[in-house]
Scaffold this motif. Structure first.
Motif, short mmCIF file in Angstrom:
data_model
loop_
_atom_site.label_atom_id
_atom_site.label_comp_id
_atom_site.label_asym_id
_atom_site.label_seq_id
_atom_site.Cartn_x
_atom_site.Cartn_y
_atom_site.Cartn_z
N ASP A 71 0.84 -1.20 0.00
CA ASP A 71 0.00 0.00 0.00
C ASP A 71 0.88 1.25 0.00
O ASP A 71 1.67 1.45 0.93
CB ASP A 71 -0.91 0.01 1.23
N PRO A 72 0.76 2.12 -1.01
CA PRO A 72 1.60 3.32 -1.07
C PRO A 72 1.44 4.24 0.13
O PRO A 72 2.44 4.79 0.63
CB PRO A 72 1.14 4.01 -2.35
N VAL A 73 0.22 4.42 0.61
CA VAL A 73 -0.01 5.35 1.72
C VAL A 73 0.69 4.87 2.98
O VAL A 73 1.28 5.66 3.72
CB VAL A 73 -1.52 5.54 1.95
N THR A 74 0.65 3.57 3.23
CA THR A 74 1.33 3.02 4.40
C THR A 74 2.83 3.31 4.33
O THR A 74 3.46 3.70 5.32
CB THR A 74 1.09 1.52 4.51
N ALA A 75 3.41 3.16 3.14
CA ALA A 75 4.83 3.44 2.98
C ALA A 75 5.12 4.93 3.20
O ALA A 75 6.12 5.28 3.82
CB ALA A 75 5.29 3.02 1.58
N MET A 76 4.23 5.78 2.70
CA MET A 76 4.46 7.23 2.83
C MET A 76 4.41 7.71 4.27
O MET A 76 4.99 8.75 4.61
CB MET A 76 3.41 8.00 2.02
#
Length: 339
Positions: free
Chosen positions: A60-65
């Motif tokens: 998930d991109p948001v989790t990484a961000m």
């Protein structure tokens, strides 16, 4: 962050382009490292992360961000996934390098533009890497001197050995000519106002149903005309060339004559077979410039406006291809943030 800090980057998308950028950041770019990779394919993300010390894999991109060890984001996922990732990064005020296209269409590009405009400062650099290619840089510098006079015409040639099996006639415009769209605007310093697409008889090497080659004509608001020969099944290699015709002279790049050999009764050189080979140096320079600027707290290079303009021109090009005739490009008024 200060210029002495190491930039910790989350790379979103670990396919061919994303994996190559991970390699580049870890082995070539100074002042940056990959701290996270993201892919919907969890196993592929884990495999890439396993090759980098201290790198975490996410789906998930948001989790990484939101991770504590992520300072900036490099988006190398498929075009349709870009908007959501860009908006999430802008919502967190994170610096972004987004591979082209910014988004696949002008409407979604405008939504990204509006989100960045609301921030009041630039955060996104778009990955039009040809602006970092030494030959293109020299050509742009020459045009800026004015020695050749006013540009009148620009001839572009873009050839691939073979197209991927999923390529469509429209993708010759939206995925390939998108690069010439940007370099035409950049080299000439003018906006493209209309597009015409001519359709020669398809090559016997083109897959059934693929309109290849195509001949694309741009008109600009500065009175110049540019053409693009796009031929993605030429069979012999990857070539990108450009020649600008000005009032007092011409200049051409892309002949690929860095080394010519003479042996066994023959002379010649080699032709690159892939864009990652031809533009390897440009990608290196692009990522280094982005990392350096980000560590200084700056954003340079192609902007969201450039990504939006390219999307609008490509949309007009696809309409010209499918409907025929000359199609005008519709652009909103350029915000002051991108002046």
């Amino acid at each position: 962050m200060t210029s002495s800090d190491t930039l910790r980057v989350a790379v979103i998308g670990t396919g061919k382009m994303g994996a190559d950028h991970v390699r580049r950041i870890q082995g070539i770019v100074s002042g940056a490292r990959v701290s996270a990779v993201v892919d919907v394919d969890a196993e592929r993300a884990k495999a890439v992360a396993a090759r980098v010390d201290g790198c975490t894999a996410y789906t998930d991109p948001v989790t990484a961000m939101t991770a504590d060890d992520v300072d900036a984001v490099l988006i190398a996922s498929s075009g349709p996934a870009h908007e959501a990732a860009l908006l999430a990064a802008l919502d967190r005020d994170l610096p972004v390098l987004c591979e082209k296209p910014l988004t696949p269409d002008a409407a979604s590009a405008l939504r990204v533009l509006e989100a960045e405009r609301k921030l009041g400062h630039r955060r996104v650099q778009v990955g039009f890497m040809r602006r970092y290619d030494p030959e293109y840089v020299r050509l742009k510098a020459l045009l800026n001197t004015g020695q050749l006079g006013r540009p009148l015409m620009l001839h572009n040639r873009h050839r691939n050995a073979a197209s991927p099996p999923f390529f469509t006639s429209e993708m010759l415009i939206s995925d390939s000519v998108a690069h010439e769209t940007d370099v035409t605007r950049w080299l000439l310093g003018q906006e493209i106002t209309a597009v015409t697409v001519l359709r020669p008889r398809p090559s016997v090497n083109a897959p059934d149903g693929l309109q290849d080659p195509q001949f694309v004509v741009f008109e600009t608001d500065g009175g110049a005309v540019a053409d693009v020969e796009i031929f993605v099944n030429c069979g012999f290699g990857y070539q990108v060339q450009a020649e600008v015709v000005c009032e007092r002279g011409t200049a051409r790049i892309g002949d690929g004559h860095a080394m010519v050999t003479n042996m066994a009764g023959r002379w010649g050189g080699t032709i690159a077979q892939d864009f990652t080979d031809r533009f390897a140096d440009a990608y290196d320079r692009e990522l280094q410039a982005w990392a350096d600027a980000t560590r200084r707290g700056e954003v340079t290079g192609p902007s969201v406006w450039d990504g939006y303009a390219a999307a609008a021109v490509c949309e007009a090009g696809v309409r010209a291809l499918t409907d025929g005739g000359r199609v005008e490009v519709e652009l909103v008024e350029r915000p002051g943030l991108y002046a």
